[in-house]
Design an enzyme around this catalytic site. Structure first.
Site, PDB file in Angstrom:
ATOM      1  N   LEU A 221      -4.786  -1.426   3.715  1.00  0.00           N
ATOM      2  CA  LEU A 221      -5.702  -1.801   4.802  1.00  0.00           C
ATOM      3  C   LEU A 221      -5.587  -0.829   5.971  1.00  0.00           C
ATOM      4  O   LEU A 221      -5.990  -1.143   7.093  1.00  0.00           O
ATOM      5  CB  LEU A 221      -5.384  -3.228   5.272  1.00  0.00           C
TER       6      LEU A 221
ATOM      7  N   ASN B  51      -6.725 -12.098   1.586  1.00  0.00           N
ATOM      8  CA  ASN B  51      -6.496 -10.805   0.921  1.00  0.00           C
ATOM      9  C   ASN B  51      -6.403 -10.914  -0.594  1.00  0.00           C
ATOM     10  O   ASN B  51      -6.610  -9.921  -1.292  1.00  0.00           O
ATOM     11  CB  ASN B  51      -5.224 -10.142   1.480  1.00  0.00           C
TER      12      ASN B  51
ATOM     13  N   HIS C  21      12.218   5.444  -3.242  1.00  0.00           N
ATOM     14  CA  HIS C  21      11.316   5.220  -2.103  1.00  0.00           C
ATOM     15  C   HIS C  21      10.601   6.512  -1.648  1.00  0.00           C
ATOM     16  O   HIS C  21       9.408   6.507  -1.392  1.00  0.00           O
ATOM     17  CB  HIS C  21      12.128   4.614  -0.951  1.00  0.00           C
TER      18      HIS C  21
ATOM     19  N   ILE D 268      -0.959  -3.754  -2.478  1.00  0.00           N
ATOM     20  CA  ILE D 268       0.067  -4.685  -1.987  1.00  0.00           C
ATOM     21  C   ILE D 268      -0.128  -4.927  -0.488  1.00  0.00           C
ATOM     22  O   ILE D 268       0.737  -4.585   0.324  1.00  0.00           O
ATOM     23  CB  ILE D 268       1.480  -4.123  -2.292  1.00  0.00           C
TER      24      ILE D 268
ATOM     25  N   LYS E 286      -0.071  -6.369   3.178  1.00  0.00           N
ATOM     26  CA  LYS E 286       0.929  -7.166   3.912  1.00  0.00           C
ATOM     27  C   LYS E 286       0.235  -8.002   4.967  1.00  0.00           C
ATOM     28  O   LYS E 286      -0.672  -7.520   5.673  1.00  0.00           O
ATOM     29  CB  LYS E 286       1.930  -6.226   4.595  1.00  0.00           C
ATOM     30  N   SER E 287       0.672  -9.232   5.130  1.00  0.00           N
ATOM     31  CA  SER E 287       0.279 -10.022   6.301  1.00  0.00           C
ATOM     32  C   SER E 287       1.313 -11.120   6.502  1.00  0.00           C
ATOM     33  O   SER E 287       1.887 -11.612   5.538  1.00  0.00           O
ATOM     34  CB  SER E 287      -1.102 -10.648   6.118  1.00  0.00           C
ATOM     35  N   VAL E 288       1.526 -11.472   7.766  1.00  0.00           N
ATOM     36  CA  VAL E 288       2.352 -12.652   8.045  1.00  0.00           C
ATOM     37  C   VAL E 288       1.463 -13.811   8.514  1.00  0.00           C
ATOM     38  O   VAL E 288       1.961 -14.845   8.926  1.00  0.00           O
ATOM     39  CB  VAL E 288       3.442 -12.349   9.112  1.00  0.00           C
TER      40      VAL E 288
ATOM     41  N   LYS F 240      12.978  -1.075  -3.706  1.00  0.00           N
ATOM     42  CA  LYS F 240      13.051   0.391  -3.676  1.00  0.00           C
ATOM     43  C   LYS F 240      14.418   0.855  -3.185  1.00  0.00           C
ATOM     44  O   LYS F 240      15.032   0.203  -2.317  1.00  0.00           O
ATOM     45  CB  LYS F 240      11.982   0.966  -2.719  1.00  0.00           C
TER      46      LYS F 240
HETATM   47  N1  LIG Z   1       6.434   3.086  -0.296  1.00  0.00           N
HETATM   48  C1  LIG Z   1       6.274   3.287   0.987  1.00  0.00           C
HETATM   49  O1  LIG Z   1       6.713   4.285   1.567  1.00  0.00           O
HETATM   50  C2  LIG Z   1       5.553   2.270   1.783  1.00  0.00           C
HETATM   51  C3  LIG Z   1       5.280   1.059   1.207  1.00  0.00           C
HETATM   52  N2  LIG Z   1       4.604   0.096   1.910  1.00  0.00           N
HETATM   53  C4  LIG Z   1       4.325  -1.175   1.196  1.00  0.00           C
HETATM   54  O2  LIG Z   1       2.923  -1.425   1.253  1.00  0.00           O
HETATM   55  C5  LIG Z   1       2.699  -2.694   1.881  1.00  0.00           C
HETATM   56  C6  LIG Z   1       1.377  -2.697   2.623  1.00  0.00           C
HETATM   57  O3  LIG Z   1       1.337  -1.663   3.586  1.00  0.00           O
HETATM   58  P1  LIG Z   1       1.482  -1.918   5.151  1.00  0.00           P
HETATM   59  O4  LIG Z   1       2.047  -0.693   5.748  1.00  0.00           O
HETATM   60  O5  LIG Z   1       2.208  -3.155   5.390  1.00  0.00           O
HETATM   61  O6  LIG Z   1      -0.008  -1.996   5.667  1.00  0.00           O
HETATM   62  P2  LIG Z   1      -1.347  -2.820   5.282  1.00  0.00           P
HETATM   63  O7  LIG Z   1      -2.398  -1.807   5.051  1.00  0.00           O
HETATM   64  O8  LIG Z   1      -1.078  -3.847   4.255  1.00  0.00           O
HETATM   65  O9  LIG Z   1      -1.690  -3.510   6.678  1.00  0.00           O
HETATM   66  C7  LIG Z   1      -0.907  -4.506   7.251  1.00  0.00           C
HETATM   67  C8  LIG Z   1      -1.477  -4.807   8.645  1.00  0.00           C
HETATM   68  O10 LIG Z   1      -2.801  -5.283   8.519  1.00  0.00           O
HETATM   69  C9  LIG Z   1      -2.914  -6.572   9.088  1.00  0.00           C
HETATM   70  N3  LIG Z   1      -3.773  -7.374   8.191  1.00  0.00           N
HETATM   71  C10 LIG Z   1      -3.441  -7.839   6.963  1.00  0.00           C
HETATM   72  N4  LIG Z   1      -4.466  -8.508   6.406  1.00  0.00           N
HETATM   73  C11 LIG Z   1      -5.467  -8.473   7.309  1.00  0.00           C
HETATM   74  C12 LIG Z   1      -6.771  -9.005   7.308  1.00  0.00           C
HETATM   75  N5  LIG Z   1      -7.247  -9.693   6.265  1.00  0.00           N
HETATM   76  N6  LIG Z   1      -7.547  -8.788   8.407  1.00  0.00           N
HETATM   77  C13 LIG Z   1      -7.072  -8.082   9.451  1.00  0.00           C
HETATM   78  N7  LIG Z   1      -5.828  -7.553   9.506  1.00  0.00           N
HETATM   79  C14 LIG Z   1      -5.023  -7.749   8.439  1.00  0.00           C
HETATM   80  C15 LIG Z   1      -1.506  -7.125   9.168  1.00  0.00           C
HETATM   81  O11 LIG Z   1      -1.368  -8.005  10.260  1.00  0.00           O
HETATM   82  P3  LIG Z   1      -0.558  -9.411  10.226  1.00  0.00           P
HETATM   83  O12 LIG Z   1       0.651  -9.228   9.363  1.00  0.00           O
HETATM   84  O13 LIG Z   1      -0.238  -9.619  11.664  1.00  0.00           O
HETATM   85  O14 LIG Z   1      -1.502 -10.438   9.674  1.00  0.00           O
HETATM   86  C16 LIG Z   1      -0.699  -5.851   9.390  1.00  0.00           C
HETATM   87  O15 LIG Z   1      -0.722  -5.484  10.743  1.00  0.00           O
HETATM   88  C17 LIG Z   1       3.929  -2.846   2.782  1.00  0.00           C
HETATM   89  O16 LIG Z   1       4.093  -4.138   3.279  1.00  0.00           O
HETATM   90  C18 LIG Z   1       5.015  -2.367   1.854  1.00  0.00           C
HETATM   91  O17 LIG Z   1       5.328  -3.358   0.899  1.00  0.00           O
HETATM   92  C19 LIG Z   1       4.176   0.341   3.189  1.00  0.00           C
HETATM   93  C20 LIG Z   1       4.457   1.511   3.838  1.00  0.00           C
HETATM   94  C21 LIG Z   1       5.168   2.592   3.164  1.00  0.00           C
HETATM   95  O1  LIG Z   2       7.460   1.268   4.840  1.00  0.00           O
HETATM   96  C1  LIG Z   2       7.982   2.037   4.036  1.00  0.00           C
HETATM   97  O2  LIG Z   2       8.162   1.711   2.865  1.00  0.00           O
HETATM   98  C2  LIG Z   2       8.377   3.379   4.495  1.00  0.00           C
HETATM   99  O3  LIG Z   2       9.014   4.078   3.787  1.00  0.00           O
HETATM  100  C3  LIG Z   2       7.918   3.856   5.823  1.00  0.00           C
HETATM  101  O4  LIG Z   2       7.942   2.923   6.763  1.00  0.00           O
HETATM  102  C4  LIG Z   2       8.706   5.048   6.299  1.00  0.00           C
HETATM  103  O5  LIG Z   2      10.045   4.750   6.314  1.00  0.00           O
HETATM  104  C5  LIG Z   2       8.207   5.498   7.607  1.00  0.00           C
HETATM  105  O6  LIG Z   2       7.056   5.291   7.931  1.00  0.00           O
HETATM  106  C6  LIG Z   2       9.108   6.221   8.485  1.00  0.00           C
HETATM  107  O7  LIG Z   2       8.438   6.605   9.625  1.00  0.00           O
END
Ligand SMILES: NC(=O)C1=CN([C@@H]2O[C@H](COP(=O)(O)OP(=O)(O)OC[C@H]3O[C@@H](n4cnc5c(N)ncnc54)[C@H](OP(=O)(O)O)[C@@H]3O)[C@@H](O)[C@H]2O)C=CC1
Ligand SMILES: O=C(O)C(=O)[C@@H](O)[C@H](O)C(=O)CO
Length: 264
Positions: free
Chosen positions: A177, A228, A95, A216, A218-220, A62
């Site tokens: 999530l 997932n 973005h 999409i 996320k988890s580490v 993005k």
């Molecule tokens: N376009 C935008 O503005 C945005 C885009 N995104 C995108 O969307 C993706 C996903 O959103 P994100 O904000 O990361 O949030 P998610 O909803 O994917 O949640 C991630 C969190 O949930 C935990 N988690 C993951 N799987 C599980 C599970 N099976 N059980 C319990 N807990 C779990 C992870 O912990 P842990 O990692 O410790 O396992 C982490 O803390 C981002 O990574 C990014 O690529 C996100 C925000 C904004």
């Molecule tokens: O995670 C992303 O992709 C985002 O754009 C967000 O994190 C955003 O930048 C935000 O939450 C700022 O507070």
């Protein structure tokens, strides 16, 4: 585009390499990063070193807000590609629209050029509202393939999803999530998890899949990364879907795209 991919927000560059490698080994073929995540290099290393043919991978990145505008967007694309170390990109997203800055139409015209030049296969947007999408549709040529928006059982975005359907734009859910904050402890999700022998995260992801969202998560954590993507072997009933549909609170976790204009 695979319906379920791997997100790497809030993952350091070093962690991204390991997490993406684990995700690819668990069967993910789509990865969602961003210039703003500062992990395109680690993500790119994992993709290149996976041994998986490039055409089997689907890579999204993005353009950050500070690089909006026609020329800046073209430069930002080159910089992302050089960090990723890839010849072409599958999907490039604006973005955030940052509406008060008035740059997203010119930015989109640069995206149209990147697509016409074959540097990127598809172009889309993220965090666009009905209003900003309408302007894009009215004033530019290419319809975005996706709008990636905050969407989870507590924030279901029915109106925006209907607008997407009407215009042939795919809905992609970020924070599917609920960012692991509270949603996964919801009694409705835990009860459905018990009934299906699945985790609350799998129930939430299955709900997304059944309403047609691209997701999409996320988890580490390796076990969660595997958990997932394991959501294609069961089905939620219409009653289950209604129970999750009833959870909508209409409250965002993230910023409001109508007023989010930051460039830092
Ligand atoms: N376009 C935008 O503005 C945005 C885009 N995104 C995108 O969307 C993706 C996903 O959103 P994100 O904000 O990361 O949030 P998610 O909803 O994917 O949640 C991630 C969190 O949930 C935990 N988690 C993951 N799987 C599980 C599970 N099976 N059980 C319990 N807990 C779990 C992870 O912990 P842990 O990692 O410790 O396992 C982490 O803390 C981002 O990574 C990014 O690529 C996100 C925000 C904004
Ligand atoms: O995670 C992303 O992709 C985002 O754009 C967000 O994190 C955003 O930048 C935000 O939450 C700022 O507070």
């Amino acid at each position: 585009m695979p319906q379920l991919g791997f997100g790497v927000f809030q993952v350091s560059d070093a962690e991204a390499e390991a997490a993406v490698t684990t995700a690819l080994r668990s069967g993910y073929r789509s990865v969602d990063t961003a210039s703003a995540y500062q992990n395109e290099e680690g993500t790119g290393r994992a993709l290149r070193e996976s041994g998986i043919p490039r055409e089997e991978l689907f890579v999204t990145t993005k353009l950050w807000n500070d690089a909006q505008g026609y020329d800046d967007a073209l430069r930002a694309f080159d910089a992302s590609m050089s960090r990723l170390g890839l010849e072409y990109l599958d999907l490039y997203l604006i973005h955030w629209p940052t509406p008060s800055r008035g740059l997203y139409l010119d930015t989109w015209r640069a995206f149209e050029k990147l697509k016409a030049d074959g540097r990127v296969r598809s172009i889309g947007v993220s965090n666009f509202t009905v209003e900003t999408l309408r302007r894009l549709l009215d004033e530019t040529d290419v319809v975005p393939v996706v709008n990636q928006i905050e969407l989870h059982p507590y924030f279901q975005q029915a109106g925006l999803r209907a607008f997407h359907r009407e215009h042939g734009i795919r809905t992609e859910a970020w924070a599917p999530l609920g960012q692991g904050r509270g949603l996964l402890d919801d009694p409705a999700l835990t009860a459905l998890g018990r009934a299906h022998g699945r985790t609350p995260a799998q129930i939430a992801l299955r709900w997304h899949v059944q309403i047609g969202n691209v997701v999409i998560p996320k988890s580490v954590t390796p076990s969660r990364i595997a958990e997932n993507i394991d959501v294609f072997g069961f089905e939620l009933s219409p009653d289950d879907m209604k129970a999750i549909g009833d959870l909508d609170k209409g409250v965002r976790l993230g910023p409001d795209p109508a007023t989010f204009n930051v460039t830092g």
